[in-house]
Design a protein around this motif. Structure first.
Motif, PDB file in Angstrom:
ATOM      1  N   PHE A 138     -43.159  97.890  30.815  1.00  0.00           N
ATOM      2  CA  PHE A 138     -42.163  98.524  31.687  1.00  0.00           C
ATOM      3  C   PHE A 138     -41.279  97.478  32.361  1.00  0.00           C
ATOM      4  CE2 PHE A 138     -44.297 102.472  30.954  1.00  0.00           C
ATOM      5  CZ  PHE A 138     -43.343 103.445  31.220  1.00  0.00           C
ATOM      6  N   THR A 139     -41.843  96.323  32.688  1.00  0.00           N
ATOM      7  CA  THR A 139     -41.050  95.247  33.279  1.00  0.00           C
ATOM      8  C   THR A 139     -40.002  94.757  32.285  1.00  0.00           C
ATOM      9  OG1 THR A 139     -42.861  94.579  34.723  1.00  0.00           O
ATOM     10  CG2 THR A 139     -41.172  92.920  34.293  1.00  0.00           C
ATOM     11  N   ALA A 140     -40.363  94.710  31.004  1.00  0.00           N
ATOM     12  CA  ALA A 140     -39.445  94.233  29.969  1.00  0.00           C
ATOM     13  C   ALA A 140     -38.413  95.282  29.551  1.00  0.00           C
ATOM     14  CB  ALA A 140     -40.248  93.788  28.745  1.00  0.00           C
ATOM     15  N   SER A 141     -38.529  96.491  30.010  1.00  0.00           N
ATOM     16  CA  SER A 141     -37.640  97.580  29.601  1.00  0.00           C
ATOM     17  C   SER A 141     -36.401  97.644  30.477  1.00  0.00           C
ATOM     18  CB  SER A 141     -38.393  98.908  29.651  1.00  0.00           C
ATOM     19  OG  SER A 141     -39.480  98.885  28.747  1.00  0.00           O
ATOM     20  N   MET A 142     -35.251  97.840  29.850  1.00  0.00           N
ATOM     21  CA  MET A 142     -33.993  97.918  30.588  1.00  0.00           C
ATOM     22  C   MET A 142     -33.933  99.172  31.457  1.00  0.00           C
ATOM     23  SD  MET A 142     -30.049  97.751  29.201  1.00  0.00           S
ATOM     24  CE  MET A 142     -30.068  95.970  28.958  1.00  0.00           C
ATOM     25  N   PHE A 143     -34.392 100.294  30.894  1.00  0.00           N
ATOM     26  CA  PHE A 143     -34.367 101.561  31.621  1.00  0.00           C
ATOM     27  C   PHE A 143     -35.773 102.141  31.661  1.00  0.00           C
ATOM     28  CE2 PHE A 143     -30.274 101.403  29.218  1.00  0.00           C
ATOM     29  CZ  PHE A 143     -29.458 101.072  30.296  1.00  0.00           C
ATOM     30  N   GLY A 178     -41.250 107.441  31.032  1.00  0.00           N
ATOM     31  CA  GLY A 178     -40.650 107.001  29.782  1.00  0.00           C
ATOM     32  C   GLY A 178     -39.871 105.727  30.026  1.00  0.00           C
ATOM     33  N   ARG A 179     -39.510 105.051  28.939  1.00  0.00           N
ATOM     34  CA  ARG A 179     -38.792 103.790  29.080  1.00  0.00           C
ATOM     35  C   ARG A 179     -37.907 103.548  27.870  1.00  0.00           C
ATOM     36  NH1 ARG A 179     -41.268  99.254  26.486  1.00  0.00           N
ATOM     37  NH2 ARG A 179     -43.063  99.897  25.259  1.00  0.00           N
ATOM     38  N   VAL A 180     -36.991 102.594  28.026  1.00  0.00           N
ATOM     39  CA  VAL A 180     -36.094 102.194  26.947  1.00  0.00           C
ATOM     40  C   VAL A 180     -36.023 100.674  26.895  1.00  0.00           C
ATOM     41  CG1 VAL A 180     -33.715 102.219  26.071  1.00  0.00           C
ATOM     42  CG2 VAL A 180     -34.665 104.283  27.132  1.00  0.00           C
ATOM     43  N   LEU A 181     -36.385 100.110  25.771  1.00  0.00           N
ATOM     44  CA  LEU A 181     -36.124  98.700  25.486  1.00  0.00           C
ATOM     45  C   LEU A 181     -34.702  98.649  24.943  1.00  0.00           C
ATOM     46  CD1 LEU A 181     -39.339  97.556  23.626  1.00  0.00           C
ATOM     47  CD2 LEU A 181     -38.430  96.573  25.720  1.00  0.00           C
ATOM     48  N   ALA A 182     -33.871  97.776  25.480  1.00  0.00           N
ATOM     49  CA  ALA A 182     -32.479  97.752  25.049  1.00  0.00           C
ATOM     50  C   ALA A 182     -31.891  96.359  25.196  1.00  0.00           C
ATOM     51  CB  ALA A 182     -31.669  98.756  25.868  1.00  0.00           C
ATOM     52  N   ASP A 183     -30.853  96.093  24.390  1.00  0.00           N
ATOM     53  CA  ASP A 183     -30.180  94.796  24.446  1.00  0.00           C
ATOM     54  C   ASP A 183     -28.869  94.850  25.219  1.00  0.00           C
ATOM     55  OD1 ASP A 183     -28.325  95.952  22.650  1.00  0.00           O
ATOM     56  OD2 ASP A 183     -29.301  95.076  20.910  1.00  0.00           O
ATOM     57  N   GLY A 184     -28.487  96.024  25.692  1.00  0.00           N
ATOM     58  CA  GLY A 184     -27.289  96.151  26.502  1.00  0.00           C
ATOM     59  C   GLY A 184     -26.020  96.477  25.739  1.00  0.00           C
ATOM     60  N   VAL A 185     -26.054  96.411  24.408  1.00  0.00           N
ATOM     61  CA  VAL A 185     -24.844  96.661  23.618  1.00  0.00           C
ATOM     62  C   VAL A 185     -25.139  97.466  22.355  1.00  0.00           C
ATOM     63  CG1 VAL A 185     -22.962  95.583  22.306  1.00  0.00           C
ATOM     64  CG2 VAL A 185     -23.752  94.541  24.429  1.00  0.00           C
ATOM     65  N   ASP A 186     -26.005  96.941  21.518  1.00  0.00           N
ATOM     66  CA  ASP A 186     -26.184  97.505  20.187  1.00  0.00           C
ATOM     67  C   ASP A 186     -27.299  98.537  20.102  1.00  0.00           C
ATOM     68  OD1 ASP A 186     -25.614  97.610  17.327  1.00  0.00           O
ATOM     69  OD2 ASP A 186     -27.522  96.559  17.068  1.00  0.00           O
ATOM     70  N   CYS A 187     -28.504  98.150  20.448  1.00  0.00           N
ATOM     71  CA  CYS A 187     -29.656  98.984  20.150  1.00  0.00           C
ATOM     72  C   CYS A 187     -30.493  99.287  21.388  1.00  0.00           C
ATOM     73  CB  CYS A 187     -30.530  98.277  19.116  1.00  0.00           C
ATOM     74  SG  CYS A 187     -31.911  99.266  18.543  1.00  0.00           S
TER      75      CYS A 187
END
Length: 143
Positions: free
Chosen positions: A38-43, A57-66
């Motif tokens: 959860f710490t590593a997740s953007m959202f 719930g959570r979202v791993l994200a790179d901020g642009v693409d995926c």
């Protein structure tokens, strides 16, 4: 039912979150591992009803693409109340500026995600730490 939504992990009881995943059921996830992911997740979002954690719930994200939507869990007492749908919709909205939002579903839950706009990918591939278990539970196939 008055729900409280939180979007940071400040004050999260990681043992309570581990219990949520166990009863949802999404497997046995230890509290320290959950804190890491959860710490590593953007959202992220956590949903409470009368002070009790009933969804996350959570979202791993790179901020642009995926953006990768993952670990959506709802306590059995609140399944069927649209909490899961609201968690997914919230995380999708938070991820809307990404070119793609992906997820993999627990086998049998695909119709739920289809209703929320997700389409089956024909080229998705995965390597699991426990390939036999992934095969046995239907997450992957031999073909």
């Amino acid at each position: 039912m008055t729900l409280e939504w939180r979007y940071t992990q400040d004050g999260i009881d990681w043992d309570e979150l581990a219990d949520l995943y166990r009863v949802a059921p999404l497997g046995n996830k230890n509290s320290s591992g959950l804190k890491t992911v959860f710490t590593a997740s953007m959202f992220k979002c956590f949903v409470y009803d009368s002070g009790k954690l009933i969804g996350a719930g959570r979202v791993l994200a790179d901020g642009v693409d995926c953006a990768y939507l993952c670990d959506v869990a709802v306590r059995p007492s609140h399944q069927g109340t649209r909490v899961g749908k609201a968690i997914v919709a919230t995380l999708v909205d938070l991820s809307k500026d990404h070119k793609k939002i992906i997820l993999y579903a627990v086998p049998g839950k695909e119709p739920f995600y289809r209703k929320l706009g997700f389409k089956r990918m024909t080229t998705a591939m995965a390597i699991f730490a426990n390939p036999a278990q992934a095969l046995a539970t239907g997450l992957v196939s031999e073909d």
